[in-house]
Design a protein around this motif. Structure first.
Motif, short mmCIF file in Angstrom:
data_model
loop_
_atom_site.label_atom_id
_atom_site.label_comp_id
_atom_site.label_asym_id
_atom_site.label_seq_id
_atom_site.Cartn_x
_atom_site.Cartn_y
_atom_site.Cartn_z
N UNK A 83 0.76 -1.11 -0.01
CA UNK A 83 0.09 0.05 -0.01
C UNK A 83 0.95 1.20 0.21
N UNK A 84 1.83 1.12 0.79
CA UNK A 84 2.87 2.37 0.72
C UNK A 84 3.56 2.56 -0.48
N UNK A 85 4.00 1.42 -1.35
CA UNK A 85 4.51 1.35 -2.46
C UNK A 85 3.50 2.12 -3.30
N UNK A 86 2.32 1.58 -3.44
CA UNK A 86 1.32 2.31 -4.76
C UNK A 86 1.30 3.77 -4.51
N UNK A 87 1.27 4.49 -2.99
CA UNK A 87 1.22 5.71 -3.02
C UNK A 87 2.46 6.31 -3.33
N UNK A 88 3.61 5.76 -3.08
CA UNK A 88 5.19 6.23 -3.34
C UNK A 88 5.07 6.49 -4.70
N UNK A 89 4.59 5.68 -5.49
CA UNK A 89 4.76 5.37 -6.71
C UNK A 89 3.90 6.48 -7.55
N UNK A 90 2.81 6.88 -6.86
CA UNK A 90 2.19 8.10 -7.56
C UNK A 90 3.04 9.59 -7.40
N UNK A 91 3.89 9.42 -6.32
CA UNK A 91 4.64 10.72 -6.28
C UNK A 91 5.79 10.63 -7.22
N UNK A 92 6.21 9.44 -7.42
CA UNK A 92 7.55 9.11 -8.19
C UNK A 92 6.93 9.40 -9.74
N UNK A 93 5.52 9.32 -10.08
CA UNK A 93 5.19 9.43 -11.44
C UNK A 93 4.80 10.83 -11.78
N UNK A 99 3.37 11.29 5.04
CA UNK A 99 2.87 10.97 6.26
C UNK A 99 2.29 9.57 6.11
N UNK A 100 1.49 9.20 4.84
CA UNK A 100 0.99 7.95 4.87
C UNK A 100 2.13 6.93 4.73
N UNK A 101 3.09 7.09 4.03
CA UNK A 101 4.29 6.05 4.08
C UNK A 101 4.70 5.68 5.19
N UNK A 102 5.05 6.84 6.06
CA UNK A 102 5.64 6.66 7.34
C UNK A 102 4.70 5.72 8.23
N UNK A 103 3.46 6.32 8.35
CA UNK A 103 2.67 5.58 9.18
C UNK A 103 2.40 4.06 8.53
N UNK A 104 2.31 3.66 7.54
CA UNK A 104 2.15 2.25 7.07
C UNK A 104 3.29 1.71 7.50
N UNK A 105 4.68 2.27 7.20
CA UNK A 105 5.87 1.34 7.53
C UNK A 105 6.12 1.26 9.19
N UNK A 106 5.44 2.25 9.82
CA UNK A 106 5.57 2.07 11.30
C UNK A 106 4.71 0.67 11.74
#
Lengths: 155, 663
Positions: free
Chosen positions: B257-267, B354-361
């Motif tokens: 889920x974190x990956x999907x969201x960070x991919x959107x920033x990467x794109x 924030x989403x990524x940090x929370x998901x990874x925590x």
């Protein structure tokens, strides 16, 4: 020190402090929520703490099982071959729970000498033995063998 | 003969996987076009051979060939045909064969749908997938061969399929879950290909996103199915136990889920690049870790069928090679793709961070709780287990925080936002959602409790932001319908998945706090009341099934003294293996489930111990997961992935190695 570098240092210190606080809190919560396993021998020799959530397991002693006539309170004893622990449980026991089979109970060891179980787990197939029960049984056999040997010279 | 054919084609598949890994990777490194072009054909060949092997194993099950050990252990001639087929993946060996089949399937899909990718990228992606396949083929062939014969003393009949697995849910749960697990191998391969080539541009993100979405959709469905199966099949009505095996599937989901969201920033913004690569590696590593946890027998739970240390050591080494190797590559090449740009803290990037940090925590906390007992056992600190309170303590607040951030984050603009607009709207939303949630709890006759109120408010908060955003964005000069149609598939996908989160939160909160669970003793003719319902027990009769005999209870449910429905829970005794199974009977509904299961025969005057539960909104948990999956599919089908990929091929060819403009 330059301003940018100072800011970065402060940020790093901040992250380190917050992260270690977080990790500390998590570990503290973990310590509170782990359930240690004790064998019946350990429980009877006073190693198990009172009123702490622990797990106890062994073979359900044949003939020890009884159920109250008007409620779901069940009592039975578990053994590792060296000692027995009486267990009391209110509720529905798992399908494969039976006398002569292995079971693990989660609950508290009370000062009255009864293990008050909140949850009872039985093995889930024919061949499975909970590993902690198997180990406890081996330990108990060793203790018993040791006791036999020490008795022998007297005979 | 069939078993030998299956074994032989599996070895051939291994050989092709070797070719698929080595030739294209060297071809890409040496810029040899011919070597690179072999990747597609070897990928197709590999799939054909592993498929033949899988069909062979299925035929062995259908033909009741009990001279094969795996068939003898997991099937029986009395088993209905559909369970014979699903028994193929009921235990360790077959499920690994299914795993490699699915891996080959994903590889084939990449080979077929990558016509628009630059050749060296295809070669590298397929090469990495080949490397992963080699590991799994070796694992199957060396430690868990499903085609092993039991000769000369083969049993006349099989020892039957574990009755827990004789269920529709278990026919489809493992394949779908594996589709998710293995699907992350594609994102992983894309990440390694980016590291090898040093190119990671917006086009790369656009290629990777649909694949990641697809894997994520399958994993979401797989986890939801597993939870649903546990709910109705395990016989005690829970839907999530924080069991290590569940955690093993949940951790890659969180990372994915974190990956999907960070991919959107990467794109969209070309940021978070090395972080995205790291997440792709992490998601797949966690999938592998999940396999290790479940399949090596280090855990003792319902799911751990195998207990062979040889296998554990193999997976551990494989895991170390994959994770170590990919992290090494990342350490060496990660800086090549990194890029920095600034963004305001009040921007979509910041909220996604924030989403990524929370998901990874959340993932790390679950990982700690799952691995701690194993570490403690090895270190000799005693046999411990970590209970659900630990997981709930951390996961519940983290999940609510995620949902709180998610709603405004999804409507924000990139780079920077005007804070005052957002704050004004946010304040309004806070008041509205708190009031609506309180009103809901007061109108529905359930009573007011603080935790469900907060959870319900969070769900309303997500819903209000989402609907408000849609309302604003669908405005157009040619009417709302035209405006709504103008919005993109990926926009609807995101909103649908976010609403799914809100629905799941409602389900979890209401079920956890308002379920009425009664374990009680009832004799024939006795009855009990729970809430508005009265349950009358009419005793137990004996019935016979195809491969079991059962005791079937009859419970009549009344509402306001009118007979509403009859429940027939069963206690089944499987004749071949001697296992006992509790078959609950559930009357499902959108707003409440009535659940009844037989406990034990108390052997006095026909009395039984019974579980009778009324669980409000429990189905919303799985409904939420379905909405999330639907969102993933909608986003995956967004037209721009096809259109822009096609456009970027020309650009990619002419400016090879250049970074394509991100925005």
């Amino acid at each position: 020190m330059k301003k940018a570098r100072k800011q970065r240092l402060l940020l790093v210190i901040f992250i380190v402090v917050v992260a270690s606080l977080g990790v500390g809190l998590v570990l503290y919560a973990l310590r509170d929520n782990i359930n240690l396993f004790y064998s019946p021998l350990q429980v009877q020799s006073g190693e198990a703490p009172f009123d702490t959530r622990i797990r106890v397991g062994g073979e359900v002693v044949t003939g020890s099982f009884s159920r109250a006539s008007d409620s779901l309170i069940a009592t039975f004893a578990v053994t590792d071959g060296a000692a027995q622990v009486p267990v009391q449980y209110q509720g529905i026991l798992p399908d494969l729970f039976a006398e002569g089979e292995d079971a693990v109970a989660v609950g508290r060891w009370s000062r009255e000498g009864v293990f008050e179980a909140e949850e009872v787990m039985a093995k889930h197939d024919e061949e499975y033995t909970p590993p902690e029960v198997a180990e406890a049984r081996e330990q108990a056999e060793k203790v018993k063998a040791g006791a036999d040997q020490s008795k022998r010279p007297d005979n | 003969m069939i078993a030998e054919l299956g074994h032989f084609t599996l070895i051939l598949a291994l050989c092709l996987a070797l070719a698929q890994a080595v030739v294209p990777l060297f071809g890409a490194a040496l810029n040899n076009r011919l070597w690179m072009t072999t990747a597609r054909s070897t990928a197709c060949g590999q799939f054909v051979f592993v498929a033949i092997s899988f069909i062979c194993l299925t035929l062995l099950f259908i033909n009741d060939d009990f001279s094969v050990r795996y068939v003898a252990d997991n099937s029986n001639s009395l088993l209905p045909i559909y369970y014979k087929i699903s028994a193929v993946w009921a235990a360790h060996e077959g499920s690994l064969l299914l795993w490699v089949l699915i891996l080959a399937g994903w590889t084939l899909a990449v080979a077929l749908f990558s016509r628009t990718l630059p050749l060296d990228m295809v070669a590298r992606v397929l090469g990495v997938l080949g490397l992963v396949s080699i590991g799994f083929y070796l694992f199957v062939l060396l430690t868990s061969n499903p085609f092993e014969r039991l000769l000369p003393f083969s049993p006349p009949d099989g020892s039957d399929l574990n009755p827990l697995l004789q269920d529709v849910g278990l026919i489809i749960h493992p394949p779908i879950l594996y589709m998710g697990y293995v699907g992350f191998s594609v994102a992983f391969a894309f990440a390694l290909a980016a590291l090898m080539s040093g190119r990671m541009d917006a086009a790369w993100a656009r290629w990777t996103r649909p694949w990641t979405n697809a894997a994520w959709v399958f994993l979401t469905l797989g986890i939801a199915l597993g939870s649903w199966w546990a709910y109705y099949e395990l016989g005690w009505g829970g839907w999530w136990f924080w069991d290590p095996v569940e955690n093993a599937s949940f951790m890659p989901w969180l990372a994915g889920t974190a990956l999907m969201h960070s991919l959107s920033v990467a794109e969209k913004r070309g940021l978070f690049r090395s972080w995205t690569l790291l997440l792709a590696i992490l998601s797949f590593s966690l999938s592998l870790l999940g396999t290790f946890l479940v399949r090596s027998g280090v855990l003792t739970s319902v799911h751990a069928f195998a207990s062979d240390p040889e296998r554990g050591v193999f997976i551990l080494i494989f895991l170390a090679l994959v994770i170590g190797g990919s992290l090494l590559l990342f350490a060496l090449r990660g800086s090549v793709v990194a890029r920095s740009a600034s963004f305001d803290w009040c921007s979509r990037e910041a909220f996604l961070l924030g989403n990524n940090v929370l998901l990874i925590i959340a993932m790390a906390i679950i990982l700690l709780g799952t691995l701690y007992p194993l570490v403690a056992d090895m270190a000799g600190w005693g046999k411990i287990s970590v209970g659900p309170p630990y997981f709930n303590l951390f996961f519940v607040p983290l999940a609510l925080m995620l949902a709180l951030l998610m709603a405004p984050g999804a409507v924000m603009r990139w780079k920077t936002n005007e804070l005052s607009d957002l704050a004004n709207k946010g304040l309004l939303m806070v008041i509205a959602s708190l009031t609506l949630a309180a009103l809901t709890l007061l109108i529905a006759p359930v009573g007011f409790k603080v935790m469900p109120w907060l959870a319900l408010s969070t769900a309303y908060w997500v819903g209000l932001w989402t609907l408000n955003d849609w309302w604003q964005k669908s405005e157009s000069g040619r009417g709302r319908w035209a405006g709504a149609r103008r919005l993109r598939g990926s926009y609807y996908g995101m909103q649908c998945a976010h609403l799914g989160v809100a629905v799941a939160i409602i389900g979890v909160a209401l079920t956890s706090y308002y379920s009425e669970e009664h374990d009680l003793r009832l004799g024939p003719g006795e009855s009990t009341s729970i809430g508005a319902y009265r349950f009358a027990f009419h005793g137990v009769i004996d019935v016979a099934g195809p491969n079991y005999i059962a005791r079937r209870g009859h419970i009549e449910v009344f509402r306001e003294d009118k007979s509403l429905l009859d429940l027939h829970p069963e206690k089944r005794h499987y004749t071949v293996g001697g296992q006992v199974m509790t078959e609950a009977d559930i009357d499902g509904g959108l707003f409440r489930d009535i659940y009844a299961a037989l406990g034990e025969d108390l052997k006095t005057e026909g009395a039984w111990s019974l579980r009778i539960y009324v669980k409000p909104f429990v189905r919303w948990i799985w409904l939420g997961a379905l909405l999330m999956s639907l969102g993933g599919i909608l986003a995956m089908l967004d037209k721009r992935y096809r259109r822009l990929n096609r456009a970027s091929v020309g650009a990619g060819r002419s400016t090879r190695g250049a970074v394509l403009g991100a925005d």
